[in-house]
Enzyme design. Structure first.
Site, short mmCIF file in Angstrom:
data_model
loop_
_atom_site.label_atom_id
_atom_site.label_comp_id
_atom_site.label_asym_id
_atom_site.label_seq_id
_atom_site.Cartn_x
_atom_site.Cartn_y
_atom_site.Cartn_z
N ARG A 232 -29.08 93.90 43.79
CA ARG A 232 -28.47 92.66 43.29
C ARG A 232 -28.17 92.85 41.81
NH1 ARG A 232 -27.40 91.37 47.72
NH2 ARG A 232 -28.19 89.61 48.93
N HIS A 280 -18.89 94.36 45.72
CA HIS A 280 -19.96 94.00 46.67
C HIS A 280 -19.54 94.40 48.09
CE1 HIS A 280 -23.67 91.23 47.23
NE2 HIS A 280 -23.61 92.11 48.21
C1 GLV Z 1 -25.63 91.81 51.14
O1 GLV Z 1 -25.70 91.95 49.95
C2 GLV Z 1 -26.69 91.25 51.95
O2 GLV Z 1 -27.72 90.84 51.40
O3 GLV Z 1 -26.53 91.17 53.18
#
Ligand code: GLV
Length: 317
Positions: A232, A280
């Site tokens: 994260r 992401h």
């Molecule tokens: C992606 O970042 C997830 O947590 O599934």
């Protein structure tokens, strides 16, 4: 069984989840948040992907909150999340495989200097650098959950010496994957960092791991080590990472996750020559394989069997 399906999906994502979940659990009635509000007492389970805060409040019959995301930090941040209802995270084998591909790509690119070759192409520069063997590049993996294990196994298979780190010492009987050295606790991290050329973060975000990738950690890595953040954004102290890259202390950072997503225009990460940005996208939950995981937990709920992948809310994952 009435089940709420809620999240920050776009239209295509919503359709593919509806299709995969209806196929995997044909006996369920799938409701959106508006339909659930009309008959709140009937909703027995919720399947969610970063639902808007408040979505899960006021459902007196709710017995399971199943996340479609592996990381439940945003879900647990919702102060209105009903206290007594079990929360399960997504542990999707297809997502683990995708994460391992991204980790392998990043490690190979750093090991062989392919990011540097890409930069030289921009400059029309024909120049080679020395080639090392995989066995000479030490990889440290922070976190050894489902994804950390898959990543560590793939890296070992590719010939890299891999050490994994977990915050809490493991109970005997949960050994690391074959060929992976395991470290734990503060002393384990202090031992791992100076012996790591590529550091890959796959930790869950909790109060204990927020800001772990800071100036102190970067200074403990050997000169010219690289960092790959697949956890994260809030694991990293951005200014301290930029300072370590600017000074040349760190060679490169591959970043998939950010404090603010999308990464704001003008953020230095976008244009920094030593930073590779992914939107992401390191690993998405795969609707078909994740729907099978959801189906398993919904049937366990119906049959009074133990639920899989439950989150310890106090621990945060
Ligand atoms: C992606 O970042 C997830 O947590 O599934």
């Amino acid at each position: 069984m009435d089940i709420l399906l809620a999240g920050d999906f776009d239209r295509d994502e919503l359709h593919s989840w509806q299709r995969a979940l209806s196929l995997a659990v044909p006996e369920a009635r799938w409701l959106d948040a508006a339909a659930a509000r009309e008959a709140p007492g009937r909703v027995e389970a919720a399947v969610v992907a970063n639902p808007a805060p408040g979505t899960l409040a006021g459902l007196p019959g709710l017995r399971l909150i199943q996340s479609l995301w592996a990381g439940v930090d945003r879900l647990l941040d919702d102060a209105t999340l009903p206290a007594g209802v079990p929360v399960a995270r997504m542990v999707d084998p297809a997502m683990g495989a995708a994460m391992a591909e991204t980790a392998l790509w990043a490690t190979l690119s750093l090991h062989r200097g392919f990011f540097a070759y890409a930069r030289r192409q921009q400059a029309g520069c024909w120049r080679t650098h020395a080639q090392r063997r995989a066995g000479q590049v030490r990889v440290g993996v922070l976190g050894l959950g489902g994804m950390g294990r898959t990543v560590a196994e793939r890296l070992v298979a590719a010939g890299y010496p891999v050490t994994a780190w977990v915050r809490q010492p493991r109970a005997a009987g949960s050994p690391p994957p074959a060929g992976v050295t395991l470290q734990s606790g503060d002393a384990g991290l202090a031992a791992l960092l100076p012996a790591t050329d590529v550091l890959i973060n796959l930790l869950p975000l909790t109060d204990a791991t927020r800001g772990l990738l800071d100036a102190r950690l970067f200074a403990a890595l050997p000169p010219a080590a690289s960092v790959v953040n697949l956890g994260r954004g809030a694991h990293v102290v951005d200014d301290e990472l930029l300072a370590a890259l600017d000074s040349g202390r760190l060679r490169h950072a591959v970043l998939d996750v950010f404090h603010t997503e999308p990464l704001p225009p003008g953020h230095r990460f976008w244009t920094h020559p030593r930073v590779t940005v992914l939107p992401h996208a390191a690993a998405f939950t795969d609707p078909d394989s994740a729907a099978a995981v959801v189906a398993g937990n919904l049937r366990a709920l119906r049959d009074g069997q133990p639920l899989a992948h439950l989150v310890d809310r106090r621990r945060g994952y």
